[in-house]
Design a protein around this motif. Sequence first.
Motif: not given
Length: 145
Positions: A75-79, A131-145
């Motif tokens: 669940w935490l890895l989208p890949r 979980m913080q990493r998942k939330f951070w990566k889920g934020d569209p402002d952080n796309k590609g970072r």
Amino acid sequence: MPSESTSLQEDEPYFRSVERTSNLRANIFLFESMVVMSLYVFLLYGWRLEYSSQVNLLAAFGAIYMIRVNIMSRWLLPRELGMEEITVVILFISSIMGSYVILAKEISSVGLAVSSILYAFGSYLNTWSEMQRKFWKGDPDNKGR
């Protein structure tokens, strides 16, 4: 030679950035985890009829660890999980859990309490950071970072 999961052509994206299309590899990882956990529990308990609180605690630590690893992989890895993650990582986990069985020695109840606190704190740090990493990566402002 790269494995099939990491073998990419020049125009293909990096495999860690490709969205998951199925749960097949996560299911394989779950099955491998169940086999490792079953062997771990057997090695801890064997055929004995009396168990120490330390053996019970080690079994609980192993179960919690396997649950956390599988939650992360499912669940935490989208890949998609890479082939090396469902082969090498499970061997690494087996060696860690095997060392618990081989190197375990009886310790005092204070030692068990301290180890439980340290384990809970370490589990919290690892799980919360994932979980913080998942939330951070889920934020569209952080796309590609």
